[in-house]
Design a protein around this motif. Structure first.
Motif, PDB file in Angstrom:
ATOM      1  N   GLY A  21     -14.782  -5.217  19.464  1.00 45.84           N
ATOM      2  CA  GLY A  21     -15.701  -3.797  19.762  1.00 45.84           C
ATOM      3  C   GLY A  21     -15.516  -3.066  19.342  1.00 45.84           C
ATOM      4  N   SER A  22     -14.366  -2.681  18.843  1.00 47.56           N
ATOM      5  CA  SER A  22     -13.890  -1.029  19.104  1.00 47.56           C
ATOM      6  C   SER A  22     -13.918  -1.995  17.009  1.00 47.56           C
ATOM      7  N   GLY A  23     -13.616  -2.717  16.585  1.00 48.78           N
ATOM      8  CA  GLY A  23     -13.639  -3.035  15.288  1.00 48.78           C
ATOM      9  C   GLY A  23     -15.202  -2.913  14.631  1.00 48.78           C
ATOM     10  N   LEU A  24     -16.047  -3.330  15.322  1.00 45.74           N
ATOM     11  CA  LEU A  24     -17.684  -3.086  15.467  1.00 45.74           C
ATOM     12  C   LEU A  24     -17.848  -1.791  14.902  1.00 45.74           C
ATOM     13  N   ARG A  25     -17.156  -0.435  16.398  1.00 43.67           N
ATOM     14  CA  ARG A  25     -17.803   0.456  16.637  1.00 43.67           C
ATOM     15  C   ARG A  25     -17.108   0.834  15.501  1.00 43.67           C
ATOM     16  N   LEU A  30     -18.873   4.479  10.106  1.00 40.82           N
ATOM     17  CA  LEU A  30     -18.560   4.494   7.788  1.00 40.82           C
ATOM     18  C   LEU A  30     -19.608   3.828   8.184  1.00 40.82           C
ATOM     19  N   SER A  31     -21.102   2.917   8.433  1.00 35.75           N
ATOM     20  CA  SER A  31     -22.005   2.311   7.662  1.00 35.75           C
ATOM     21  C   SER A  31     -22.776   3.936   7.778  1.00 35.75           C
ATOM     22  N   GLY A  32     -23.773   3.094   6.163  1.00 34.07           N
ATOM     23  CA  GLY A  32     -25.200   4.490   6.569  1.00 34.07           C
ATOM     24  C   GLY A  32     -26.201   3.928   6.527  1.00 34.07           C
ATOM     25  N   ASP A  33     -25.847   2.856   6.551  1.00 34.87           N
ATOM     26  CA  ASP A  33     -27.181   2.121   7.611  1.00 34.87           C
ATOM     27  C   ASP A  33     -27.702   2.047   9.000  1.00 34.87           C
ATOM     28  N   ALA A  34     -28.578   2.684   9.279  1.00 31.69           N
ATOM     29  CA  ALA A  34     -29.119   3.266  10.507  1.00 31.69           C
ATOM     30  C   ALA A  34     -29.027   1.600  11.722  1.00 31.69           C
ATOM     31  N   ASN A  35     -30.345   1.010  10.810  1.00 32.72           N
ATOM     32  CA  ASN A  35     -30.151  -0.191  11.364  1.00 32.72           C
ATOM     33  C   ASN A  35     -29.236  -1.627  11.111  1.00 32.72           C
ATOM     34  N   GLN A  36     -27.979  -1.343  10.883  1.00 34.97           N
ATOM     35  CA  GLN A  36     -26.820  -1.510  11.209  1.00 34.97           C
ATOM     36  C   GLN A  36     -25.835  -1.213  11.477  1.00 34.97           C
ATOM     37  N   LEU A  41     -23.614  -2.044  17.130  1.00 41.01           N
ATOM     38  CA  LEU A  41     -22.859  -1.174  18.265  1.00 41.01           C
ATOM     39  C   LEU A  41     -23.908  -2.370  19.303  1.00 41.01           C
ATOM     40  N   ALA A  42     -25.187  -3.231  19.269  1.00 41.41           N
ATOM     41  CA  ALA A  42     -25.590  -3.635  20.452  1.00 41.41           C
ATOM     42  C   ALA A  42     -24.978  -5.226  20.262  1.00 41.41           C
ATOM     43  N   LEU A  43     -24.240  -5.342  19.192  1.00 39.58           N
ATOM     44  CA  LEU A  43     -23.109  -6.879  18.902  1.00 39.58           C
ATOM     45  C   LEU A  43     -21.524  -6.178  20.409  1.00 39.58           C
ATOM     46  N   ALA A  44     -21.663  -5.125  19.686  1.00 39.61           N
ATOM     47  CA  ALA A  44     -20.188  -4.270  20.345  1.00 39.61           C
ATOM     48  C   ALA A  44     -19.847  -4.226  21.890  1.00 39.61           C
ATOM     49  N   VAL A  45     -21.251  -4.936  22.571  1.00 42.37           N
ATOM     50  CA  VAL A  45     -21.719  -4.652  23.841  1.00 42.37           C
ATOM     51  C   VAL A  45     -20.918  -5.556  24.059  1.00 42.37           C
ATOM     52  N   GLY A  80     -24.744  -9.379   7.558  1.00 39.31           N
ATOM     53  CA  GLY A  80     -25.641 -10.367   7.380  1.00 39.31           C
ATOM     54  C   GLY A  80     -26.621  -9.273   8.446  1.00 39.31           C
ATOM     55  N   LEU A  81     -26.031  -7.926   9.092  1.00 39.57           N
ATOM     56  CA  LEU A  81     -26.916  -7.576   9.937  1.00 39.57           C
ATOM     57  C   LEU A  81     -27.439  -6.419   8.841  1.00 39.57           C
ATOM     58  N   LEU A  82     -27.942  -6.252   7.845  1.00 37.79           N
ATOM     59  CA  LEU A  82     -27.725  -5.203   6.445  1.00 37.79           C
ATOM     60  C   LEU A  82     -29.487  -5.992   6.655  1.00 37.79           C
ATOM     61  N   ASP A  83     -31.033  -4.828   6.708  1.00 39.97           N
ATOM     62  CA  ASP A  83     -32.206  -5.436   6.621  1.00 39.97           C
ATOM     63  C   ASP A  83     -31.970  -5.609   4.599  1.00 39.97           C
TER      64      ASP A  83
END
Length: 98
Positions: A21-25, A30-36, A41-45, A80-83
């Motif tokens: 979770g902390s790694g995904l947050r 660092l990501s510039g892609d709002a959807n990613q 953050l959802a997967l961090a949950v 894989g979470l990028l559009d």
């Protein structure tokens, strides 16, 4: 119903174990892609022990979409979470006409 009147419940697909979770947050920051970001953050949950419906609320989506994200993440990691880019319309002229 084949299970003596009980509904079959699909089991949750597990997340890969090389992230947390902390790694995904951290990746989300660092990501510039709002959807990613919202997908991370959802997967961090889920990594933090939260329920899938809580992850769906964080991502603003339904449970099936969260499952799709998990499958994409398990296959390709954070990328894989990028559009994906849509292929666009087929050209009207083929190579032999150009």
């Amino acid at each position: 119903m084949a299970n003596g009147g009980r509904l079959a419940v699909a089991s949750a697909v597990g997340l890969r174990d090389d992230f947390d979770g902390s790694g995904l947050r951290r990746l989300a920051r660092l990501s510039g892609d709002a959807n990613q970001v919202r997908r991370l953050l959802a997967l961090a949950v889920i990594y933090d022990g939260g329920a899938r419906h809580a992850a769906a609320q964080v991502g603003g989506v339904g449970l099936q979409t969260v499952r799709d994200w998990v499958l994409r993440f398990n296959t390709s990691g954070p990328d894989g979470l990028l559009d994906g880019k849509a292929p666009g319309p087929r050209p009207v002229l083929g190579p032999e006409h150009k």
